[in-house]
Write a protein that holds these residues in place. Sequence first.
Motif, PDB file in Angstrom:
ATOM      1  N   GLU A  12     -11.409  15.753 -62.639  1.00 13.44           N
ATOM      2  CA  GLU A  12     -11.773  15.346 -64.001  1.00 13.44           C
ATOM      3  C   GLU A  12     -13.282  15.427 -64.198  1.00 13.44           C
ATOM      4  N   ALA A  13     -14.040  15.016 -63.183  1.00 15.42           N
ATOM      5  CA  ALA A  13     -15.499  15.105 -63.271  1.00 15.42           C
ATOM      6  C   ALA A  13     -15.939  16.557 -63.428  1.00 15.42           C
ATOM      7  N   GLU A  14     -15.292  17.459 -62.702  1.00 16.82           N
ATOM      8  CA  GLU A  14     -15.628  18.886 -62.810  1.00 16.82           C
ATOM      9  C   GLU A  14     -15.326  19.413 -64.210  1.00 16.82           C
ATOM     10  N   GLU A  15     -14.206  18.985 -64.797  1.00 18.77           N
ATOM     11  CA  GLU A  15     -13.863  19.418 -66.153  1.00 18.77           C
ATOM     12  C   GLU A  15     -14.912  18.918 -67.155  1.00 18.77           C
ATOM     13  N   GLU A  16     -15.349  17.690 -66.978  1.00 20.40           N
ATOM     14  CA  GLU A  16     -16.366  17.143 -67.881  1.00 20.40           C
ATOM     15  C   GLU A  16     -17.696  17.878 -67.697  1.00 20.40           C
ATOM     16  N   LEU A  17     -17.999  18.310 -66.481  1.00 25.77           N
ATOM     17  CA  LEU A  17     -19.218  19.108 -66.261  1.00 25.77           C
ATOM     18  C   LEU A  17     -19.143  20.447 -66.981  1.00 25.77           C
ATOM     19  N   VAL A  18     -17.963  21.039 -67.003  1.00 22.89           N
ATOM     20  CA  VAL A  18     -17.775  22.288 -67.754  1.00 22.89           C
ATOM     21  C   VAL A  18     -18.036  22.031 -69.237  1.00 22.89           C
ATOM     22  N   HIS A  19     -17.522  20.911 -69.749  1.00 18.42           N
ATOM     23  CA  HIS A  19     -17.774  20.563 -71.150  1.00 18.42           C
ATOM     24  C   HIS A  19     -19.270  20.403 -71.401  1.00 18.42           C
ATOM     25  N   ALA A  20     -19.938  19.697 -70.506  1.00 14.63           N
ATOM     26  CA  ALA A  20     -21.386  19.496 -70.655  1.00 14.63           C
ATOM     27  C   ALA A  20     -22.111  20.842 -70.656  1.00 14.63           C
ATOM     28  N   GLY A  21     -21.683  21.750 -69.800  1.00 10.47           N
ATOM     29  CA  GLY A  21     -22.293  23.079 -69.746  1.00 10.47           C
ATOM     30  C   GLY A  21     -22.120  23.836 -71.050  1.00 10.47           C
ATOM     31  N   ARG A  22     -20.961  23.719 -71.658  1.00  8.13           N
ATOM     32  CA  ARG A  22     -20.714  24.395 -72.944  1.00  8.13           C
ATOM     33  C   ARG A  22     -21.604  23.813 -74.044  1.00  8.13           C
TER      34      ARG A  22
ATOM     35  N   LEU B  13     -12.364   5.934 -72.841  1.00  4.06           N
ATOM     36  CA  LEU B  13     -13.456   6.904 -72.811  1.00  4.06           C
ATOM     37  C   LEU B  13     -13.040   8.206 -73.490  1.00  4.06           C
ATOM     38  N   GLU B  14     -11.848   8.679 -73.184  1.00  5.39           N
ATOM     39  CA  GLU B  14     -11.362   9.931 -73.756  1.00  5.39           C
ATOM     40  C   GLU B  14     -11.042   9.788 -75.249  1.00  5.39           C
ATOM     41  N   MET B  15     -10.556   8.630 -75.662  1.00  5.36           N
ATOM     42  CA  MET B  15     -10.301   8.410 -77.092  1.00  5.36           C
ATOM     43  C   MET B  15     -11.614   8.470 -77.872  1.00  5.36           C
ATOM     44  N   ALA B  16     -12.663   7.912 -77.307  1.00  2.63           N
ATOM     45  CA  ALA B  16     -13.975   7.972 -77.963  1.00  2.63           C
ATOM     46  C   ALA B  16     -14.429   9.422 -78.101  1.00  2.63           C
ATOM     47  N   ALA B  17     -14.159  10.231 -77.082  1.00  3.20           N
ATOM     48  CA  ALA B  17     -14.538  11.646 -77.133  1.00  3.20           C
ATOM     49  C   ALA B  17     -13.764  12.372 -78.225  1.00  3.20           C
ATOM     50  N   VAL B  18     -12.481  12.110 -78.332  1.00  5.46           N
ATOM     51  CA  VAL B  18     -11.667  12.757 -79.357  1.00  5.46           C
ATOM     52  C   VAL B  18     -12.213  12.422 -80.744  1.00  5.46           C
ATOM     53  N   ARG B  19     -12.519  11.145 -80.972  1.00  2.00           N
ATOM     54  CA  ARG B  19     -13.071  10.744 -82.281  1.00  2.00           C
ATOM     55  C   ARG B  19     -14.401  11.442 -82.555  1.00  2.00           C
ATOM     56  N   LEU B  20     -15.279  11.457 -81.558  1.00  2.00           N
ATOM     57  CA  LEU B  20     -16.591  12.092 -81.715  1.00  2.00           C
ATOM     58  C   LEU B  20     -16.441  13.566 -82.055  1.00  2.00           C
TER      59      LEU B  20
ATOM     60  N   ALA C 184     -12.561  22.883 -79.746  1.00  2.00           N
ATOM     61  CA  ALA C 184     -12.061  23.197 -78.403  1.00  2.00           C
ATOM     62  C   ALA C 184     -12.228  21.999 -77.467  1.00  2.00           C
ATOM     63  N   LEU C 185     -13.365  21.341 -77.551  1.00  2.00           N
ATOM     64  CA  LEU C 185     -13.587  20.153 -76.718  1.00  2.00           C
ATOM     65  C   LEU C 185     -12.592  19.059 -77.084  1.00  2.00           C
ATOM     66  N   MET C 186     -12.337  18.895 -78.375  1.00  2.00           N
ATOM     67  CA  MET C 186     -11.381  17.881 -78.820  1.00  2.00           C
ATOM     68  C   MET C 186      -9.990  18.171 -78.263  1.00  2.00           C
ATOM     69  N   ARG C 187      -9.571  19.431 -78.303  1.00  2.00           N
ATOM     70  CA  ARG C 187      -8.244  19.786 -77.758  1.00  2.00           C
ATOM     71  C   ARG C 187      -8.175  19.485 -76.257  1.00  2.00           C
ATOM     72  N   ASP C 188      -9.239  19.798 -75.528  1.00  2.00           N
ATOM     73  CA  ASP C 188      -9.259  19.492 -74.092  1.00  2.00           C
ATOM     74  C   ASP C 188      -9.141  17.991 -73.853  1.00  2.00           C
ATOM     75  N   GLU C 189      -9.873  17.209 -74.641  1.00  2.00           N
ATOM     76  CA  GLU C 189      -9.841  15.754 -74.463  1.00  2.00           C
ATOM     77  C   GLU C 189      -8.480  15.184 -74.877  1.00  2.00           C
ATOM     78  N   GLU C 190      -7.860  15.755 -75.903  1.00  2.00           N
ATOM     79  CA  GLU C 190      -6.518  15.320 -76.290  1.00  2.00           C
ATOM     80  C   GLU C 190      -5.522  15.610 -75.174  1.00  2.00           C
ATOM     81  N   ALA C 191      -5.667  16.749 -74.525  1.00  2.00           N
ATOM     82  CA  ALA C 191      -4.793  17.077 -73.392  1.00  2.00           C
ATOM     83  C   ALA C 191      -5.010  16.085 -72.262  1.00  2.00           C
ATOM     84  N   HIS C 192      -6.243  15.716 -72.033  1.00  2.00           N
ATOM     85  CA  HIS C 192      -6.537  14.743 -70.984  1.00  2.00           C
ATOM     86  C   HIS C 192      -5.951  13.379 -71.346  1.00  2.00           C
ATOM     87  N   LEU C 193      -6.005  13.020 -72.619  1.00  2.00           N
ATOM     88  CA  LEU C 193      -5.367  11.767 -73.052  1.00  2.00           C
ATOM     89  C   LEU C 193      -3.872  11.784 -72.726  1.00  2.00           C
ATOM     90  N   GLY C 194      -3.228  12.911 -72.972  1.00  2.00           N
ATOM     91  CA  GLY C 194      -1.814  13.038 -72.641  1.00  2.00           C
ATOM     92  C   GLY C 194      -1.559  12.853 -71.155  1.00  2.00           C
TER      93      GLY C 194
END
Length: 150
Positions: free
Chosen positions: A47-57, A93-100, A122-132
């Motif tokens: 999960e940390a690696e996925e968030e790093l990819v998001h940060a990179g984007r 944490l992920e719900m906050a990301a989806v809203r943002l 795209a980031l929102m869709r990734d975070e929604e998938a993580h929420l699931g």
Amino acid sequence: MLAHPRVIGYLTQGLNHEMSAVQQYLTQASLCELWGMPGEAENFRKEAEEELVHAGRIIQRMLVLGVAPNASQLAAVRPGRGLAEMLALDRQLEMAAVRLYHDAALYCARFGDEESALLFEALMRDEEAHLGELDRALAALHDMEQRHVY
């Protein structure tokens, strides 16, 4: 291309959020290792690696817009005292990301910054998938606990 200050604000908030999430997930991974839960530790590392990819984007988009990235307002780590609490905190944490990202995508679309809107969508869709995934993990954990109740 110059960005609107509010778009830059959303990008900065996103970067702060993603780096905060990396910090939280790595802390949880380390705690799981200490508690003898290597599988869970590995999941948190992924999960940390996925968030790093998001940060990179986000950083990449900021650079295209001529903005130097600066994640200087990281949220405090909320690791949790056990796996269920960790997952529940991560869900918040992920719900906050989806809203943002939802708000950011809408604003960017209205402002006419299609590239930033697409990034936030795209980031929102990734975070929604993580929420699931978190919801499924919490449900499985709850089911397992229920089977151990006599």
